[in-house]
Scaffold this motif. Structure first.
Motif, PDB file in Angstrom:
ATOM      1  N   ASP A 162       1.945  13.700  -6.159  1.00  0.00           N
ATOM      2  CA  ASP A 162       0.784  13.126  -5.459  1.00  0.00           C
ATOM      3  C   ASP A 162       0.407  11.759  -6.028  1.00  0.00           C
ATOM      4  O   ASP A 162       0.169  10.804  -5.287  1.00  0.00           O
ATOM      5  N   GLY A 163       0.352  11.687  -7.353  1.00  0.00           N
ATOM      6  CA  GLY A 163      -0.038  10.440  -8.015  1.00  0.00           C
ATOM      7  C   GLY A 163       0.955   9.321  -7.785  1.00  0.00           C
ATOM      8  O   GLY A 163       0.614   8.140  -7.852  1.00  0.00           O
ATOM      9  N   ALA A 164       2.209   9.693  -7.537  1.00  0.00           N
ATOM     10  CA  ALA A 164       3.255   8.694  -7.309  1.00  0.00           C
ATOM     11  C   ALA A 164       3.251   8.186  -5.873  1.00  0.00           C
ATOM     12  O   ALA A 164       4.052   7.321  -5.517  1.00  0.00           O
ATOM     13  N   GLY A 165       2.361   8.729  -5.045  1.00  0.00           N
ATOM     14  CA  GLY A 165       2.331   8.327  -3.637  1.00  0.00           C
ATOM     15  C   GLY A 165       3.333   9.092  -2.797  1.00  0.00           C
ATOM     16  O   GLY A 165       3.766   8.626  -1.746  1.00  0.00           O
TER      17      GLY A 165
ATOM     18  N   SER B 277       0.850  -1.190   0.000  1.00  0.00           N
ATOM     19  CA  SER B 277       0.000   0.000   0.000  1.00  0.00           C
ATOM     20  C   SER B 277       0.886   1.240   0.000  1.00  0.00           C
ATOM     21  O   SER B 277       2.098   1.152   0.278  1.00  0.00           O
ATOM     22  N   LYS B 278       0.283   2.383  -0.266  1.00  0.00           N
ATOM     23  CA  LYS B 278       1.049   3.629  -0.341  1.00  0.00           C
ATOM     24  C   LYS B 278       1.898   3.847   0.915  1.00  0.00           C
ATOM     25  O   LYS B 278       3.041   4.296   0.837  1.00  0.00           O
ATOM     26  N   ASP B 279       1.340   3.494   2.076  1.00  0.00           N
ATOM     27  CA  ASP B 279       2.063   3.772   3.320  1.00  0.00           C
ATOM     28  C   ASP B 279       3.312   2.898   3.489  1.00  0.00           C
ATOM     29  O   ASP B 279       4.169   3.192   4.319  1.00  0.00           O
ATOM     30  N   ASP B 280       3.410   1.828   2.691  1.00  0.00           N
ATOM     31  CA  ASP B 280       4.628   0.997   2.743  1.00  0.00           C
ATOM     32  C   ASP B 280       5.810   1.656   2.036  1.00  0.00           C
ATOM     33  O   ASP B 280       6.953   1.253   2.221  1.00  0.00           O
ATOM     34  N   ILE B 281       5.514   2.621   1.193  1.00  0.00           N
ATOM     35  CA  ILE B 281       6.573   3.242   0.377  1.00  0.00           C
ATOM     36  C   ILE B 281       7.364   4.237   1.228  1.00  0.00           C
ATOM     37  O   ILE B 281       6.787   5.128   1.844  1.00  0.00           O
ATOM     38  N   ASP B 282       8.704   4.077   1.243  1.00  0.00           N
ATOM     39  CA  ASP B 282       9.550   4.960   2.051  1.00  0.00           C
ATOM     40  C   ASP B 282       9.950   6.226   1.305  1.00  0.00           C
ATOM     41  O   ASP B 282      10.189   7.261   1.914  1.00  0.00           O
ATOM     42  N   ALA B 283      10.120   6.126  -0.010  1.00  0.00           N
ATOM     43  CA  ALA B 283      10.575   7.287  -0.793  1.00  0.00           C
ATOM     44  C   ALA B 283      10.139   7.097  -2.235  1.00  0.00           C
ATOM     45  O   ALA B 283       9.882   5.972  -2.678  1.00  0.00           O
ATOM     46  N   VAL B 284      10.070   8.210  -2.959  1.00  0.00           N
ATOM     47  CA  VAL B 284       9.593   8.202  -4.342  1.00  0.00           C
ATOM     48  C   VAL B 284      10.628   8.864  -5.235  1.00  0.00           C
ATOM     49  O   VAL B 284      11.153   9.939  -4.910  1.00  0.00           O
ATOM     50  N   VAL B 285      10.915   8.211  -6.347  1.00  0.00           N
ATOM     51  CA  VAL B 285      11.813   8.777  -7.352  1.00  0.00           C
ATOM     52  C   VAL B 285      11.031   8.895  -8.654  1.00  0.00           C
ATOM     53  O   VAL B 285      10.409   7.922  -9.098  1.00  0.00           O
ATOM     54  N   THR B 286      11.023  10.088  -9.247  1.00  0.00           N
ATOM     55  CA  THR B 286      10.333  10.270 -10.522  1.00  0.00           C
ATOM     56  C   THR B 286      11.346  10.664 -11.592  1.00  0.00           C
ATOM     57  O   THR B 286      12.411  11.192 -11.290  1.00  0.00           O
ATOM     58  N   GLY B 287      10.965  10.408 -12.846  1.00  0.00           N
ATOM     59  CA  GLY B 287      11.856  10.777 -13.947  1.00  0.00           C
ATOM     60  C   GLY B 287      11.072  11.081 -15.196  1.00  0.00           C
ATOM     61  O   GLY B 287      10.059  10.441 -15.488  1.00  0.00           O
ATOM     62  N   SER B 288      11.510  12.116 -15.916  1.00  0.00           N
ATOM     63  CA  SER B 288      11.009  12.382 -17.259  1.00  0.00           C
ATOM     64  C   SER B 288      12.081  13.176 -17.981  1.00  0.00           C
ATOM     65  O   SER B 288      13.011  13.685 -17.352  1.00  0.00           O
TER      66      SER B 288
END
Lengths: 153, 388
Positions: free
Chosen positions: B69-72, B41-52
């Motif tokens: 926001d959409g990436a959690g 679930s979203k709360d399990d995610i510790d960090a988010v990395v995005t790229g474009s």
């Protein structure tokens, strides 16, 4: 690719004008072309490589010790590309051609128009020369184009 | 010492031209799909990395802000990566580094690109060139590729028909891919008859303009072993860069991608792979143009240098071949939303898991490699994944 578009969209434009510095190396390079029709390279005092386009440092040796040397307005054709589209996307009947020419006396070169030749006349490795523009302002278009070196020369 | 890192879930969605979904909506879709795939679930995610790759495509400056926001990423550490087209693999490498370093246990990696909303994707590409020496000459993507492809064919004696076979293979493979934008049943003659953009590159040697996103969830070894009995590990990563001054490089020959050979060597050394042509079972190779697949197969050691023509001629890289390449359809068949070319990695994972659906190759896949390319003929990023 003209598929359905989203029904609701918001139009807009991002337009910003810029005045870009050509930099310390560029000022010397474009001034020499404008005033003397001379192509200058930047020689790395460590490895001896002559950089065209010139720069104030060699990315390999990572020193800023360079000296200015004149290189020939002639060289060899590294590769070239013809195109049936203008850069603003219009379809053309006759292609236009760009080429990369490595200049004699340099370990680099320039990309520019190729004129006075058709694509089928061109071969990788053939000798080419720079034709300068009559009116020069300190700009890459002070070079009009490359052309094949005439055989009689 | 770097920790082991596993891929524990991927998020897919259809690649299309003119998606109704905004970037935020596209990203939410793939993030949710990846969480479901990983049973997290979203709360399990510790960090988010995005790229474009290029914000000017979507016209939203610093577009990572609308992906968060959409990436959690709500109230979490987030970071955006961009190395032009090679973001497609350098972004999951950044995610890998987050976990391998011990900083985070579970990281969401999201890549996205929305390319359809500008009036001309080509006009956007025209703004990437150097303003003093290159842009006034009017360099554009067709000639950029023509310059490189001509040098490549010249150096190794390869042919337009060999390029055309890559297009036939990849667009044909895309027929089995439910997420694909441009599946086509083609012949070599169809490709050869398509209009030239810049010799030797023809319309059917290229990839389309695409909207889409992909997600990958990475986890540390402890977490991965809790989640699955058969983790897929990131075994090797590599990156390389050449000078932006392509006309003045130490190696002036655009036909040989020194920076890609470097990236591959790093990734294989890390993975302990000595003979990739034998040890790699499957590859998803960056193919925005047909000849790029060929150059990258060579740089990745999937065939000898200069041997990519024989590789396609002899059927090695076809779906039923000894070393299938882009059974998903690649960028040519699935679509090319630049950063979201991370799909290459997602498909390597799906093939190893045996979850590639109709794209699944018949041979066993334990070890796979993917790469991505970007910048001014400049960057490559490589990732090797596999089972123990």
């Amino acid at each position: 690719m003209s598929k359905k578009k989203p029904e609701m969209t918001i139009g807009g434009t991002i337009q910003v004008d810029y005045e870009w510095s050509v930099g310390n190396a560029g000022e010397r390079f474009f001034t020499e072309i404008k005033d003397h029709k001379r192509i200058m390279g930047a020689r790395c005092r460590t490895c001896g490589r002559v950089m065209v386009p010139p720069r104030i440092f060699c990315e390999e040796c990572f020193v800023d010790a360079i000296e200015w040397v004149e290189v020939e307005p002639k060289g060899t054709l590294v590769t070239f590309g013809d195109c049936y589209f203008s850069t603003d996307g219009k379809r053309l009947d006759e292609p236009w051609i760009l080429g990369i020419v490595r200049l004699n006396g340099a370990d680099g070169g320039l990309i520019h128009f190729i004129k006075e030749a058709k694509a089928e006349d061109l071969k990788i490795g053939m000798p080419m020369e720079i034709v300068f523009s009559d009116e020069r302002k300190g700009h890459i278009l002070d070079i009009s184009h490359f052309r094949p070196v005439k055989e009689s020369e | 010492m770097a920790r082991k890192v596993a891929i524990v879930g991927v998020g897919m969605q259809k690649f299309e031209f003119c998606k109704v979904e905004t970037i935020e909506e596209m990203v939410f879709d793939v993030a949710r799909n990846a969480l479901e795939d990983a049973r997290l679930s979203k709360d399990d995610i510790d960090a988010v990395v995005t790229g474009s790759a290029v914000d000017a495509f979507c016209g939203i400056v610093n577009s990572d802000k609308v992906a968060t926001d959409g990436a959690g990423g709500f109230l979490k550490p987030t970071m955006r990566n961009s190395t032009s087209g090679s973001s497609a693999v350098s972004t999951p490498i950044l995610g890998y580094n987050h976990v391998a370093s011990g900083m985070y246990d579970i990281v969401m990696v999201i890549c996205y690109e929305k390319m359809s909303e500008n009036a001309s994707a080509q006009a956007v590409f025209n703004t990437v060139y150097d303003e003093a020496y290159v842009r006034p000459i009017g360099l554009n993507v067709p000639i950029q590729c023509g310059l490189e492809a001509r040098a490549y064919l010249h150096r190794y004696g390869l042919t337009e028909r060999q390029m055309a076979k890559v297009s036939v293979k990849n667009r044909g493979n895309a027929i089995s891919n439910p997420y694909a934008q441009l599946p086509m049943k083609l012949t070599v003659d169809d490709v050869m008859a398509s209009p030239y953009l810049s010799w030797p590159v023809k319309l059917l040697d290229t990839s389309p303009v695409t909207d889409g996103a992909r997600a990958v969830i990475l986890a540390s070894e402890d977490v991965a072993r809790e989640l699955t009995d058969s983790p897929v590990w990131i075994r090797g990563t590599g990156r390389g860069a050449d000078s932006v001054w392509f006309m003045g490089r130490a190696n002036p020959d655009l036909g040989r991608l020194d920076y890609a050979y470097l990236a591959a060597r790093q990734a294989y050394e890390m993975a302990g792979i000595k003979d990739p042509a034998v040890e790699i079972d499957y590859a998803e190779v960056y193919d925005p143009f047909t000849f790029k697949e060929m150059q990258h197969c060579e740089a990745l050691g999937l065939c000898p240098e200069g041997g990519a023509g024989r590789m396609i001629d002899e059927g090695v890289s076809w779906k039923d071949g000894a070393l299938p390449v882009n059974a998903s359809g690649g960028l040519q068949g699935e679509g090319n939303p630049i950063g979201a070319g991370m799909s290459r990695l997602n498909w390597c994972y799906l093939q190893i898991q045996g979850k590639a659906g109709d794209c699944q190759v018949s041979k066993d896949v334990n070890t796979a490699v993917c790469n991505a390319w970007g910048g001014m003929y400049q960057y490559n990023a490589v990732m090797v994944i596999g089972r123990d």
